[in-house]
Design a protein around this motif. Structure first.
Motif, mmCIF file in Angstrom:
data_model
loop_
_atom_site.group_PDB
_atom_site.id
_atom_site.type_symbol
_atom_site.label_atom_id
_atom_site.label_comp_id
_atom_site.label_asym_id
_atom_site.label_seq_id
_atom_site.Cartn_x
_atom_site.Cartn_y
_atom_site.Cartn_z
ATOM 1 N N ARG A 133 34.939 -33.768 -11.508
ATOM 2 C CA ARG A 133 34.885 -34.725 -10.385
ATOM 3 C C ARG A 133 34.804 -33.947 -9.081
ATOM 4 N NH1 ARG A 133 35.902 -40.330 -12.154
ATOM 5 N NH2 ARG A 133 36.259 -39.980 -14.338
ATOM 6 N N PRO A 134 34.325 -34.588 -8.020
ATOM 7 C CA PRO A 134 34.303 -33.891 -6.726
ATOM 8 C C PRO A 134 35.726 -33.491 -6.306
ATOM 9 C CG PRO A 134 32.924 -35.846 -6.641
ATOM 10 C CD PRO A 134 33.674 -35.897 -7.952
ATOM 11 N N LEU A 135 35.827 -32.297 -5.741
ATOM 12 C CA LEU A 135 37.115 -31.767 -5.296
ATOM 13 C C LEU A 135 37.270 -31.975 -3.796
ATOM 14 C CD1 LEU A 135 36.958 -28.387 -7.247
ATOM 15 C CD2 LEU A 135 38.129 -30.489 -7.930
ATOM 16 N N THR A 136 38.526 -31.985 -3.342
ATOM 17 C CA THR A 136 38.809 -32.186 -1.922
ATOM 18 C C THR A 136 39.677 -31.050 -1.393
ATOM 19 O OG1 THR A 136 38.792 -34.582 -2.274
ATOM 20 C CG2 THR A 136 39.838 -33.785 -0.246
ATOM 21 N N MET A 137 39.254 -30.453 -0.288
ATOM 22 C CA MET A 137 40.072 -29.447 0.379
ATOM 23 C C MET A 137 41.093 -30.178 1.246
ATOM 24 S SD MET A 137 39.171 -26.542 3.211
ATOM 25 C CE MET A 137 39.138 -27.732 4.549
ATOM 26 N N LEU A 138 42.368 -29.828 1.075
ATOM 27 C CA LEU A 138 43.429 -30.441 1.872
ATOM 28 C C LEU A 138 43.881 -29.535 3.007
ATOM 29 C CD1 LEU A 138 45.567 -32.014 -0.976
ATOM 30 C CD2 LEU A 138 43.739 -33.063 0.374
ATOM 31 N N MET A 146 29.378 -20.972 -2.064
ATOM 32 C CA MET A 146 29.650 -21.943 -3.126
ATOM 33 C C MET A 146 30.894 -22.779 -2.824
ATOM 34 S SD MET A 146 27.240 -22.179 -5.196
ATOM 35 C CE MET A 146 28.036 -23.247 -6.378
ATOM 36 N N VAL A 147 31.925 -22.159 -2.255
ATOM 37 C CA VAL A 147 33.119 -22.920 -1.868
ATOM 38 C C VAL A 147 32.726 -23.985 -0.847
ATOM 39 C CG1 VAL A 147 35.289 -22.751 -0.562
ATOM 40 C CG2 VAL A 147 34.837 -21.164 -2.438
ATOM 41 N N THR A 148 31.886 -23.607 0.106
ATOM 42 C CA THR A 148 31.420 -24.537 1.136
ATOM 43 C C THR A 148 30.695 -25.718 0.491
ATOM 44 O OG1 THR A 148 31.181 -22.716 2.690
ATOM 45 C CG2 THR A 148 29.992 -24.728 3.214
ATOM 46 N N ARG A 149 29.833 -25.406 -0.450
ATOM 47 C CA ARG A 149 29.048 -26.438 -1.129
ATOM 48 C C ARG A 149 29.930 -27.327 -2.004
ATOM 49 N NH1 ARG A 149 24.328 -24.878 -5.100
ATOM 50 N NH2 ARG A 149 23.823 -26.983 -5.674
ATOM 51 N N LEU A 150 30.792 -26.696 -2.812
ATOM 52 C CA LEU A 150 31.626 -27.454 -3.751
ATOM 53 C C LEU A 150 32.608 -28.390 -3.047
ATOM 54 C CD1 LEU A 150 32.333 -24.574 -6.276
ATOM 55 C CD2 LEU A 150 30.921 -26.617 -6.694
ATOM 56 N N LEU A 151 33.095 -27.957 -1.893
ATOM 57 C CA LEU A 151 34.076 -28.768 -1.160
ATOM 58 C C LEU A 151 33.430 -29.596 -0.047
ATOM 59 C CD1 LEU A 151 37.019 -26.208 -0.971
ATOM 60 C CD2 LEU A 151 36.758 -28.160 -2.537
ATOM 61 N N ARG A 152 32.097 -29.527 0.019
ATOM 62 C CA ARG A 152 31.329 -30.296 1.007
ATOM 63 C C ARG A 152 31.804 -30.020 2.432
ATOM 64 N NH1 ARG A 152 33.233 -32.858 -2.904
ATOM 65 N NH2 ARG A 152 34.633 -34.203 -1.743
ATOM 66 N N LEU A 153 31.947 -28.734 2.764
ATOM 67 C CA LEU A 153 32.390 -28.316 4.098
ATOM 68 C C LEU A 153 31.173 -28.078 4.984
ATOM 69 C CD1 LEU A 153 35.079 -25.705 2.963
ATOM 70 C CD2 LEU A 153 35.411 -28.138 3.489
ATOM 71 N N SER A 154 31.373 -28.124 6.280
ATOM 72 C CA SER A 154 30.254 -27.904 7.203
ATOM 73 C C SER A 154 29.937 -26.421 7.380
ATOM 74 C CB SER A 154 30.552 -28.541 8.561
ATOM 75 O OG SER A 154 31.745 -27.997 9.093
ATOM 76 N N ALA A 155 30.900 -25.557 7.116
ATOM 77 C CA ALA A 155 30.690 -24.104 7.247
ATOM 78 C C ALA A 155 31.662 -23.382 6.318
ATOM 79 C CB ALA A 155 30.939 -23.662 8.694
ATOM 80 N N PRO A 156 31.320 -22.147 5.929
ATOM 81 C CA PRO A 156 32.243 -21.383 5.066
ATOM 82 C C PRO A 156 33.562 -21.110 5.791
ATOM 83 C CG PRO A 156 30.074 -20.340 5.139
ATOM 84 C CD PRO A 156 30.089 -21.419 6.187
ATOM 85 N N PRO A 157 34.668 -21.231 5.084
ATOM 86 C CA PRO A 157 35.967 -20.914 5.699
ATOM 87 C C PRO A 157 36.011 -19.447 6.117
ATOM 88 C CG PRO A 157 36.266 -22.093 3.636
ATOM 89 C CD PRO A 157 34.818 -21.720 3.723
ATOM 90 N N ARG A 158 36.608 -19.166 7.248
ATOM 91 C CA ARG A 158 36.754 -17.799 7.754
ATOM 92 C C ARG A 158 38.217 -17.517 7.992
ATOM 93 N NH1 ARG A 158 32.269 -16.190 6.173
ATOM 94 N NH2 ARG A 158 30.405 -16.788 7.261
ATOM 95 N N PRO A 159 38.672 -16.301 7.778
ATOM 96 C CA PRO A 159 37.946 -15.185 7.196
ATOM 97 C C PRO A 159 37.731 -15.391 5.695
ATOM 98 C CG PRO A 159 40.235 -14.563 7.516
ATOM 99 C CD PRO A 159 40.067 -15.955 8.085
ATOM 100 N N ALA A 160 37.104 -14.408 5.059
ATOM 101 C CA ALA A 160 36.780 -14.508 3.630
ATOM 102 C C ALA A 160 38.024 -14.720 2.774
ATOM 103 C CB ALA A 160 36.030 -13.256 3.177
#
Length: 179
Positions: free
Chosen positions: A24-29, A126-140
């Motif tokens: 199922r789609p995942l959600t970043m909290l 991939m994290v950005t895509r999987l969690l449907r984020l607008s940009a990759p989380p920074r820092p790595a």
């Protein structure tokens, strides 16, 4: 399932919380980094990591903490700091009775990208895509913490079935010897 992923480090300890179930789609909290000053003494740095992780546990109430398994690196000082930060994360979870799962970097990369040799940019994308984020989380380190949580959510059902099968086999083997 709500999982706190921890990418251990003394200078930057990545933390990220993901909720969902496999398939199922995942959600970043939440996502962030617990930082400590490189010039502080070790005890104070470990205390700062503990306090930061405790805040994340208080705020997000995860059901499980997924920590990157420390592996041998060329720089002994780096691996020692990583191992110490990892131990702090496990201690914080254990103190609250929260289960801890350890995943190797290659397991996490394979789960999230399909390749155990993926680089940081691929993991972040991939994290950005999987969690449907607008940009990759920074820092790595922050993206890596989210990847750990995703990896565990996706791998947990298979790991649970495997553990149940082993327990069942062990119970049958033990019963056969006592009968």
């Amino acid at each position: 399932m709500r999982v706190l992923g921890v990418d251990p480090g003394l200078t930057r300890c990545g933390v990220g919380v993901v909720e969902g179930v496999a398939g199922r789609p995942l959600t970043m909290l939440g996502v962030g980094v617990v930082r400590t000053p490189a010039d502080a003494d070790l005890g104070h740095r470990l205390l700062a990591v503990e306090q930061g992780i405790e805040r994340w546990l208080d705020e997000h109430r995860p059901e499980l903490v997924a920590v990157e398994r420390v592996f041998s690196q060329h720089n002994v000082r780096t691996v020692m700091g990583t191992a110490q930060a990892s131990a702090v994360a496990m201690l914080c979870a254990a103190r609250r009775g929260i289960p801890v799962a350890l995943h190797t970097p290659s397991e996490v990369k394979a789960a999230v990208t399909g390749s155990g040799r993926a680089d940081k940019a691929q993991v972040g994308a991939m994290v950005t895509r999987l969690l449907r984020l607008s940009a990759p989380p920074r820092p790595a380190d922050a993206a890596d913490a989210l990847a750990l949580a995703i990896c565990h959510i996706w791998r947990a059902p298979a790991q649970n079935r495997l553990q149940q099968a082993v327990a069942l086999h062990t119970a049958h083997a033990t019963k056969g010897r006592t009968a």
